[in-house]
Scaffold this motif. Structure first.
Motif, short mmCIF file in Angstrom:
data_model
loop_
_atom_site.label_atom_id
_atom_site.label_comp_id
_atom_site.label_asym_id
_atom_site.label_seq_id
_atom_site.Cartn_x
_atom_site.Cartn_y
_atom_site.Cartn_z
N ASP A 1 0.87 -1.17 0.00
CA ASP A 1 0.00 0.00 0.00
C ASP A 1 0.90 1.22 0.00
N LYS B 1 -5.07 4.43 -7.48
CA LYS B 1 -4.11 4.56 -6.39
C LYS B 1 -2.67 4.31 -6.84
N GLN C 1 -1.28 10.70 -5.32
CA GLN C 1 -1.64 10.46 -3.92
C GLN C 1 -0.88 11.40 -3.00
#
Length: 784
Positions: free
Chosen positions: A323, A381, A387
């Motif tokens: 992530d 993402k 981001q």
């Protein structure tokens, strides 16, 4: 209407800090034996004075040393060294001039007790250094650079004041011809002093570092506090940086307008120093410096390879985070005082953290992108830059981009070599041709505005580089800082010309409010990757070349690592031949980059080596508190987060800064608007000692006693950086004043740590300035 300027406060009474004179000799006596000296009337020798070899030439009330093992040694009758510790405050003085050419490495002018020194650091006629080292563990060598070399045609007065401190360390201050040299050097530990002797013209311990010198006087005294000019036993001139130090007239001549760049072609050194006081920052540079704290985020291919540098052979599949959580980055940074975050978008290997149209070596070809892409092949993402920018905007942070000019992925593959991941543009020998930036590609749906399009001559790699810059600077909103590294790990084998002038022009065209660092025209690398290191940091510097190009890294008249950078001697170019004299001055402030870890990219093996909060606090005071911006690298880990050990220390650090610098104790209104300007929290409102005055004192009072151990001073740098030395005194219960802190250059901000002091009034004394100074702010804090 004009703000009334109060009359300068009366100068503090001159108080002697001399406890006992142990040596005061102007060589009016005689050497009655081969080595021993007999003093004349009025001379003092509480011990013995001797020639080191006997060959030192004594004539015309002076002693000439010829280098090698020669020198003058003084052994005090009282043993000042206890074991390996010098606990006695001492003042060392010499009237000395150079006696010949041929400076050798470590040629020494003064050496005391085996640790204190004033010497030439290398085999040149460069300015000398002064400091102290330890022979016993823990070893150290702490030094600073003098503003001027010792003269050859006149005697200079050198004074070194050594003061032990309560923490087991000591401080060392130096005056040359009455002028204080920058700050006191803070010595971490006093051990390592090994001999109860002072040597003039050689090293106490080694005894073979003699310089070619002529001494007209030597003196040694014990002290009760750091020495001031009134304590000198040998005659010293009154400090005059423009005339005495440089030996040049100080007349101002015609008026000089304030400007970011000032021409000095053909000017004499003294005139150049005068003009330096009129150089000011752009508004973007000013706002950049006011931020104080900026974060560096090294994240990319190297994070997953456990490397600092990779070389472009690594496939995009190596980049595969679980992530990426930039919101966590920003929340941690924001709550701990950071105002801007700079993301490493492309490091030297060439992997790009957004889906660029111009290279396959980017996040778009990583498994992280493809595994999470929607039906149209887009991963919302997967764009790390997007981001990062969105998280910064949500948390009220400015953004910056680091884009390495080097690019291993873009190097052409050699025969038999593992495949590089780019398009063979770097150092491919291509000729320049006409290109339009942005260069539209197949499927490109952009319609560039004409005012944001540029056509120029560029080779393949520079065209690629500027197209990547165009994407970054047009698709992600306002950018506060663009960071170009100067490192090129491929330079020895692959020589690629960088069209930096065109890069800068493109940045200016697309983001006119951004600052360009560090290999750029707006912000300077401080000269070390361990934080700020100069005792005095100047923002005005001298350059050669065409100032319209502003290729400052190439044109700087000096070296970024020089401890004397920005000093009067360096600015004026007094030691340079005519063909190397500076042609212009420009504002170029310092950014001090340092990593919270030993490396720049995250490594699990360094989780136990994160810098402590107290170390970060020290770095803060030595950079933000010395006219620089602290650029602290905090690298995200493979999970896409800032690691727990880093966050823990950052939170402690933020708490320490808030505890130390939130509650300004000096806020009470003063006796006039001019004095109120110093306590209103706005450095752009200021106090000055008066028209054309370069020295003066100002007293600030409080209705109740204040206990503090930090003084924060600011100049109004929109009128130039001018102050060269300053002191702060506290009023005592009996109405007298006690000096509690000294500093050299101030600039945007100067933090002065000191012993805890309680008073109802402080006096700030500007001891020297390059032109009429404008003090913008005085603040007092108590660091618990």
């Amino acid at each position: 209407m004009p703000v009334p300027v109060p009359a300068p406060a009366p100068a503090p009474a001159l108080v002697s800090h001399v406890d006992k004179v142990l040596l005061k000799v102007t060589f009016s006596g005689s050497f009655t034996s081969v080595l021993g000296y007999t003093p004349a009337t009025g001379e003092v020798i509480d011990g013995s004075v001797a020639k080191l070899t006997g060959g030192e030439d004594y004539k015309d009330v002076s002693v000439t040393t010829a280098g090698g093992a020669q020198g003058i040694v003084f052994v005090p009758r009282t043993h000042l060294v206890t074991g390996s510790d010098l606990t006695t405050p001492v003042l060392l003085e010499a009237l000395v001039k150079r006696g010949g050419a041929g400076i050798a490495a470590l040629d020494t002018i003064i050496s005391a007790f085996g640790g204190i020194y004033f010497r030439y650091p290398n085999a040149s006629n460069a300015v000398p250094q002064y400091g102290m080292f330890a022979y016993a563990a823990p070893y150290y060598d702490t030094s600073s650079t003098a503003s001027t070399p010792v003269s050859t045609n006149a005697y200079d007065h050198l004074a070194m004041s050594y003061i032990p401190t309560a923490d087991g360390g000591a401080s060392l201050t130096v005056h040359i011809n009455g002028c204080l040299q920058s700050d006191a050097i803070k010595i971490p530990k006093r051990s390592g002093v090994i001999e109860n002797a002072v040597m003039f013209g050689n090293d106490v311990q080694v005894k073979n570092r003699g310089a070619k010198l002529v001494f007209a006087g030597v003196a040694v005294s014990t002290l009760t506090a750091a020495a001031e000019p009134q304590d000198f036993q040998l005659k010293a001139p009154e400090c005059n940086p423009s005339a005495a130090t440089l030996g040049l007239p100080g007349a101002m001549g015609e008026a000089i307008p304030l400007a970011q760049t000032v021409m000095v072609s053909g000017d004499l050194p003294g005139r150049i120093v005068e003009k330096s006081a009129y150089v000011i920052p752009s508004r973007s540079q000013y706002e950049w410096q006011a931020q104080g704290l900026t974060a560096f985020l090294h994240y990319g291919m190297n994070t997953f390879l456990n490397k600092e540098w990779s070389f472009g052979f690594e496939p995009a599949s190596q980049f595969n985070p679980m992530d990426v959580d930039p919101d966590q980055w920003m929340k941690v940074l924001k709550r701990n005082g950071f105002k801007t975050a700079i993301l490493v978008v492309k490091h030297h290997e060439g992997f790009v953290l957004f889906p660029s149209r111009y290279t396959r070596h980017s996040v778009k070809n990583s498994p992280w992108w493809t595994a999470n892409a929607d039906a149209s092949g887009v991963n919302p993402k997967g764009n790390v830059v997007r981001q990062f920018v969105d998280a910064a905007n949500a948390n009220g942070m400015k953004v910056g981009f680091y884009v390495s000019p080097a690019d291993g992925a873009q190097i052409k593959n050699a025969h038999g070599e593992a495949a590089r991941q780019g398009e063979e543009r770097f150092a491919n020998g291509s000729a320049k041709k006409s290109v339009t930036i942005p260069t539209l590609v197949d499927g490109d749906n952009r319609t560039p505005i004409a005012a944001r399009t540029t056509t120029l001559q560029a080779d393949d790699y520079n065209a690629y580089f500027m197209n990547v810059l165009y994407e970054l600077l047009t698709e992600y909103g306002p950018v506060g800082e663009v960071w170009f590294d100067g490192a090129n790990p491929y330079g020895a084998e692959y020589a690629q010309n960088y069209q930096v002038k065109d890069w800068y022009a493109l940045v200016r065209q697309l983001q006119p409010e951004t600052v360009i660092a560090v290999n750029g025209p707006d912000v300077r690398w401080v000269g070390s990757e361990s934080g700020a290191f100069r005792a005095s940091e100047w923002s005005t510097h001298a350059f050669r070349g065409d100032p319209t190009e502003l290729l400052k890294s190439d044109n700087l008249s000096g070296d970024s690592t020089d401890r004397a950078l920005g000093s009067a001697r360096a600015i004026g170019g007094a030691d340079l031949p005519p063909e190397k004299k500076p042609t212009y001055l420009s504002w170029w402030p310092a950014e001090a980059d340092v990593s919270i870890r030993p490396g720049w990219f995250w490594s699990a093996g360094q989780d136990s080596q994160v810098k402590s909060a107290s170390k970060l606090f020290s770095l803060y005071e030595d950079s933000v508190g010395r006219n620089a911006v602290l650029l602290l690298n905090v690298p995200p880990n493979r999970s896409g987060k800032l690691a727990d050990p880093d966050v823990i220390e950052l939170d402690k650090f933020g708490s320490m800064v808030r505890a130390a610098y939130t509650n300004n104790l000096l806020t009470a209104k003063q006796s006039s608007p001019a004095l109120d300007a110093l306590v209103d929290g706005n450095p752009e409102s200021d106090w000055t000692p008066g028209e054309k005055k370069t020295t003066g004192s100002v007293d600030l009072t409080s209705p109740a006693a204040i206990t503090f151990n930090r003084v924060v001073l600011q100049e109004n740098i929109l009128k130039g950086q001018r102050i060269e030395s300053v002191s702060v005194s506290a009023r005592q219960a009996d109405g007298t004043w006690k000096e509690v802190a000294t500093a050299g250059a101030i600039g945007y901000k100067r933090i002065m740590p000191l012993d805890t002091t309680t008073t109802t009034a402080v006096r700030v004394t500007i001891k020297s300035a390059r032109a009429q100074p404008y003090l913008g702010s005085v603040e007092l804090y108590l660091n618990p």
